[in-house]
Scaffold this active site. Structure first.
Site, PDB file in Angstrom:
ATOM      1  N   ASP A   8       0.847  -1.192   0.000  1.00 42.14           N
ATOM      2  CA  ASP A   8       0.000   0.000   0.000  1.00 42.14           C
ATOM      3  C   ASP A   8       0.885   1.244   0.000  1.00 42.14           C
ATOM      4  OD1 ASP A   8       0.841   0.394   2.626  1.00 42.14           O
ATOM      5  OD2 ASP A   8      -1.141   0.127   3.542  1.00 42.14           O
ATOM      6  N   CYS A  65       2.762  -3.622   4.057  1.00 38.89           N
ATOM      7  CA  CYS A  65       1.971  -2.427   4.382  1.00 38.89           C
ATOM      8  C   CYS A  65       2.661  -1.751   5.556  1.00 38.89           C
ATOM      9  CB  CYS A  65       0.503  -2.763   4.633  1.00 38.89           C
ATOM     10  SG  CYS A  65       0.169  -3.837   6.050  1.00 38.89           S
ATOM     11  N   THR A  67       2.302  -2.217   8.886  1.00 39.26           N
ATOM     12  CA  THR A  67       2.711  -3.224   9.883  1.00 39.26           C
ATOM     13  C   THR A  67       2.915  -4.610   9.283  1.00 39.26           C
ATOM     14  OG1 THR A  67       0.401  -3.763  10.293  1.00 39.26           O
ATOM     15  CG2 THR A  67       1.398  -2.074  11.714  1.00 39.26           C
ATOM     16  N   GLY A  68       2.373  -4.835   8.106  1.00 42.31           N
ATOM     17  CA  GLY A  68       2.359  -6.174   7.508  1.00 42.31           C
ATOM     18  C   GLY A  68       1.102  -6.945   7.877  1.00 42.31           C
ATOM     19  N   VAL A  69       0.369  -6.441   8.866  1.00 42.54           N
ATOM     20  CA  VAL A  69      -0.787  -7.193   9.375  1.00 42.54           C
ATOM     21  C   VAL A  69      -1.964  -7.145   8.396  1.00 42.54           C
ATOM     22  CG1 VAL A  69      -2.520  -7.328  11.204  1.00 42.54           C
ATOM     23  CG2 VAL A  69      -0.133  -6.955  11.789  1.00 42.54           C
ATOM     24  N   GLY A  70      -2.377  -5.940   8.045  1.00 42.05           N
ATOM     25  CA  GLY A  70      -3.572  -5.821   7.193  1.00 42.05           C
ATOM     26  C   GLY A  70      -3.405  -6.541   5.864  1.00 42.05           C
ATOM     27  N   HIS A  98       8.433 -25.015   8.282  1.00 45.63           N
ATOM     28  CA  HIS A  98       7.376 -25.747   9.000  1.00 45.63           C
ATOM     29  C   HIS A  98       5.973 -25.468   8.466  1.00 45.63           C
ATOM     30  CE1 HIS A  98       9.931 -26.425  12.908  1.00 45.63           C
ATOM     31  NE2 HIS A  98      10.544 -26.824  11.810  1.00 45.63           N
ATOM     32  N   ASN A  99       5.709 -24.234   8.080  1.00 45.90           N
ATOM     33  CA  ASN A  99       4.347 -23.855   7.700  1.00 45.90           C
ATOM     34  C   ASN A  99       4.151 -23.761   6.188  1.00 45.90           C
ATOM     35  OD1 ASN A  99       5.229 -21.679  10.192  1.00 45.90           O
ATOM     36  ND2 ASN A  99       3.683 -23.230  10.627  1.00 45.90           N
ATOM     37  N   HIS A 133       5.299 -32.036   9.188  1.00 42.54           N
ATOM     38  CA  HIS A 133       4.620 -30.746   9.051  1.00 42.54           C
ATOM     39  C   HIS A 133       3.473 -30.803   8.034  1.00 42.54           C
ATOM     40  CE1 HIS A 133       7.684 -29.074  11.564  1.00 42.54           C
ATOM     41  NE2 HIS A 133       8.619 -29.520  10.737  1.00 42.54           N
TER      42      HIS A 133
HETATM   43  C1  RB5 Z   1      -2.109   2.447   6.641  1.00 45.94           C
HETATM   44  O1  RB5 Z   1      -2.059   3.632   7.362  1.00 45.94           O
HETATM   45  C2  RB5 Z   1      -1.934   1.261   7.566  1.00 45.94           C
HETATM   46  O2  RB5 Z   1      -3.071   1.104   8.351  1.00 45.94           O
HETATM   47  C3  RB5 Z   1      -1.633   0.014   6.765  1.00 45.94           C
HETATM   48  O3  RB5 Z   1      -0.501   0.211   6.013  1.00 45.94           O
HETATM   49  C4  RB5 Z   1      -1.361  -1.248   7.561  1.00 45.94           C
HETATM   50  O4  RB5 Z   1      -0.410  -1.026   8.564  1.00 45.94           O
HETATM   51  C5  RB5 Z   1      -2.527  -1.994   8.043  1.00 45.94           C
HETATM   52  O5  RB5 Z   1      -2.430  -3.085   8.614  1.00 45.94           O
END
Ligand code: RB5
Length: 147
Positions: A8, A65, A67-70, A98-99, A133
């Site tokens: 993103d 992104c 954090t990498g989470v979204g 493993h995964n 695995h």
């Molecule tokens: C964007 O501001 C931020 O929310 C996105 O890049 C990401 O970290 C979401 O998980």
């Protein structure tokens, strides 16, 4: 080997750094991320990376992104995708061994360029071990199939 890379707005610079690094190591890069710094929605790019890997257009995917989470959550919604957020090389390596992770995710607001390169290298150099695995990876697919 083809690597799909998606990002993103928060990760344009790191995406370019990682794409150059991949090319320098001989990988083919498919850029599915935004090249604009204007605010956009990470699910769009996580899905693109996930679909490229699931459909075989790419062998593996990298999703970045803030954090990498979204973006990993979005990639993981695509059937067959095992996306892992890794902020250090050890987890990245084990996620392959493993995964059998097929998408690597990390955060441009979490890791710097050099750490990101180490994470990517460790992930790409690792090999899935299969064996004990496989049953567990199959169980993940069963959860997906149960809906
Ligand atoms: C964007 O501001 C931020 O929310 C996105 O890049 C990401 O970290 C979401 O998980």
């Amino acid at each position: 080997m083809k690597i799909a890379i998606g990002n993103d707005h928060s990760a344009v610079d790191l995406k370019n750094t990682i794409a150059d690094y991949l090319v320098s190591m001989g990988y083919e890069v498919i850029n599915l991320g935004t090249d604009s710094r204007e605010s956009c929605d990470y699910p769009v790019y996580g899905e693109k990376v996930g679909r490229a890997v699931a459909e075989g257009t790419a062998d593996l995917g990298i999703a970045i992104c803030g954090t990498g989470v979204g973006i990993s959550l979005a990639a993981n919604k695509v059937k067959g995708i095992r996306a892992c957020v890794c902020s250090e090389p050890y987890t990245a390596r084990l996620s392959r061994m493993h995964n059998n992770s097929n998408v690597l995710a990390f955060g441009a607001r979490v890791v710097g360029d050099e750490l990101a390169k180490m994470i990517v290298k460790e992930w790409l150099d690792a090999e899935y071990e299969g064996g004990r695995h496989q049953r567990r990876v199959d169980m993940l697919a069963e959860i997906e199939n149960r809906g």
